[in-house]
Design an enzyme around this catalytic site. Structure first.
Site, PDB file in Angstrom:
ATOM      1  N   ARG A 173       0.824  -1.220   0.000  1.00 45.48           N
ATOM      2  CA  ARG A 173       0.000   0.000   0.000  1.00 45.48           C
ATOM      3  C   ARG A 173       0.852   1.262   0.000  1.00 45.48           C
ATOM      4  NH1 ARG A 173      -2.791  -2.392   4.878  1.00 45.48           N
ATOM      5  NH2 ARG A 173      -4.389  -3.784   4.032  1.00 45.48           N
ATOM      6  N   ARG A 246       2.476 -29.155   5.943  1.00 46.39           N
ATOM      7  CA  ARG A 246       3.558 -28.339   6.470  1.00 46.39           C
ATOM      8  C   ARG A 246       3.294 -28.246   7.968  1.00 46.39           C
ATOM      9  NH1 ARG A 246       4.684 -22.839   6.526  1.00 46.39           N
ATOM     10  NH2 ARG A 246       2.596 -22.279   5.882  1.00 46.39           N
ATOM     11  N   GLU A 303       7.573 -19.526  17.232  1.00 52.13           N
ATOM     12  CA  GLU A 303       7.026 -20.426  16.221  1.00 52.13           C
ATOM     13  C   GLU A 303       8.123 -20.867  15.257  1.00 52.13           C
ATOM     14  OE1 GLU A 303       3.285 -18.945  14.726  1.00 52.13           O
ATOM     15  OE2 GLU A 303       3.588 -19.966  12.814  1.00 52.13           O
ATOM     16  N   TYR A 351      -6.604 -25.551   2.365  1.00 48.25           N
ATOM     17  CA  TYR A 351      -6.017 -24.534   3.215  1.00 48.25           C
ATOM     18  C   TYR A 351      -7.097 -23.486   3.518  1.00 48.25           C
ATOM     19  CZ  TYR A 351      -2.395 -21.165   4.646  1.00 48.25           C
ATOM     20  OH  TYR A 351      -1.613 -20.276   5.326  1.00 48.25           O
ATOM     21  N   ASP A 353      -9.243 -20.781   5.695  1.00 51.66           N
ATOM     22  CA  ASP A 353      -9.260 -19.895   6.853  1.00 51.66           C
ATOM     23  C   ASP A 353     -10.533 -20.197   7.648  1.00 51.66           C
ATOM     24  OD1 ASP A 353      -6.915 -18.429   6.825  1.00 51.66           O
ATOM     25  OD2 ASP A 353      -7.664 -16.990   5.363  1.00 51.66           O
TER      26      ASP A 353
END
Ligand code: FAD
Ligand code: UDP
Length: 369
Positions: A173, A246, A303, A351, A353
């Site tokens: 942006r 993964r 993580e 995958y 959300d």
């Protein structure tokens, strides 16, 4: 005998259970873990709602899904604005005017655009891989400091060997806007995701610590229909081979200080730091407990990204060509199981959300209940 046996108390299972119950059907949910909510599970530690299986930020453009979740939780005004830490230099994410100012000292959008334009010249023609795509979007300086190391740690592969589309998920942006998502609605359920899922499952019988496969025949005989939200390849006993995932690993630490990093997420974008990011859970709820008091301690999670091997917790489906082709074969088998519906991230090997999983489950509920 119940109308619906639901295997898995994650979001997909909870939506189907809630809709079936609302329609007056009998439902039983079995879950192999010792808790509900699947991967959105939050665990209370010293008043902090710790996202046990990774940071979950609810964001959606789907008004039906947003209206649906409002029935089970009040969402706060959390907006995801991660910070990138490159060897101690801090940058705003996603890439926006704050990032460009810090990187180059530019002040106006015009100056930032000119800088990117100058740096992207090295890429001629259509970008062939992630490295070329990244340089063509934001230039080499940002690629080197904020993308290359992070991406290679996260994916365990060189940026030249990764597909270009991965980096297109991130907004670029020319405005001063640190919101990581381009979504109409965003927030965190106050009191944690576990509470939200518990509200969805209110009045539904849930048996925890029960693995469907340990006595599949018995469970199948208990219901007219089965909704299976576990791994589709496991259902067929891996007869066509393993689907790949993964994986991520979390190291959690409770610290006796009020703030470790002052933000929910800090990405470590250099190659040498072994973790990809650190999550500080209290900031999802502005450092307050459920009664609005400041929390004196904090919980952080480092993580680490890792290659998945059989036996590991499956996290992200790998939707590459090889795995998509194998999934297509399992899907053919699944379609032949008349009594069983396969749903969710593992059942459909997608995958998804959270909002997409809820939308898919609402659609399926409409079709079958
Ligand atoms: P799950 O939550 O995996 O539920 C399936 C359940 O089935 C599990 O509880 C499992 O134990 C149970 N089960 C499996 N096999 C059996 C069996 N044999 N017997 C009994 N029970 C069984 N989405 C977002 O929108 N925003 C985010 O910020 C976000 N962050 C994420 C971060 C990470 C690290 C990961 C991995 C995912 C993230 N997601 C995010 C995606 C989100 O987690 C998923 O969309 C959602 O949790 C999927 O719900 P589900 O019900 O399909 O699967
Ligand atoms: N990415 C990056 N630097 C960052 C954050 C993200 O280079 O600080 C890249 C990385 O390749 C990642 C991609 O952008 O895979 C998409 O990021 P997103 O946060 O959407 O990934 P997710 O963790 O949701 O898969």
């Amino acid at each position: 005998m119940v109308d619906y046996l639901i295997v898995g108390a994650g979001l997909y299972g909870a939506v189907i259970a809630q809709k079936a119950k609302e329609a007056g059907k009998s439902v039983l949910v079995i879950e192999k873990r010792d808790h509900i909510a699947g991967n959105v599970y939050t665990e209370d530690v010293e008043g902090i709602h710790v996202h046990k299986y990774g940071a979950h930020i609810f964001h959606t453009n789907n008004k039906d899904v947003w209206d649906y979740v409002q029935k089970f939780a009040t969402f706060n005004r959390f907006t995801n604005s991660p910070v990138a830490n490159y060897k101690g230099e801090l940058y705003s994410l996603p890439f926006n005017m704050y990032t460009f100012n810090k990187m180059w000292g530019v002040v106006t959008p015009e100056e930032a655009a000119a800088k990117i334009e100058e740096q992207r010249k090295e890429i001629t023609g259509e970008p062939k891989n992630l490295e070329e795509q990244a340089i063509s979007l934001v230039g080499r300086d940002i690629y080197e400091k904020l993308i290359k190391g992070y991406t290679e740690k996260q994916w365990g592969r060189d940026c030249k060997d990764l597909p270009a589309f991965i980096i297109k998920r991130l907004p670029v942006r020319l405005t001063f806007d640190n919101n990581y998502f381009n979504a109409l609605y965003q927030g965190i359920p106050m009191g944690g995701y576990t509470k939200m899922v518990a509200n969805m499952l209110e009045g539904v019988e849930v048996k925890l610590g029960v693995d469907y496969f340990a006595d599949k025949e018995h469970w199948d005989s208990q219901a007219s229909r089965v909704i299976f939200t576990g791994p589709v390849d496991a259902y067929f006993n891996y007869s066509l081979g393993n689907l790949e995932y993964r994986s991520v690993r979390f190291e959690n630490e409770l610290l006796d200080i009020p703030s470790f990093q002052g933000n929910a997420a800090v990405n470590y974008t250099d190659r040498e730091t072994p973790w990809t990011r650190i999550i500080e859970h209290k900031w999802f709820e502005f450092g307050k407990d459920d009664d609005g008091n400041d929390l004196p301690k904090t919980v952080i999670s480092r993580e680490y990204s890792s290659e998945w091997k059989p036996g590991d917790e499956p996290y992200y489906p790998v939707n590459d060509e090889k795995n998509s082709a194998l999934y297509a074969k399992y899907k053919e088998l699944a379609d032949k199981e008349d009594k069983v519906i396969f749903g969710g991230r593992l059942g459909e090997y997608k995958y998804y959300d959270m909002d997409q999983v809820i939308a898919a489950a609402l659609g399926k509920a409409k079709e079958i209940i």
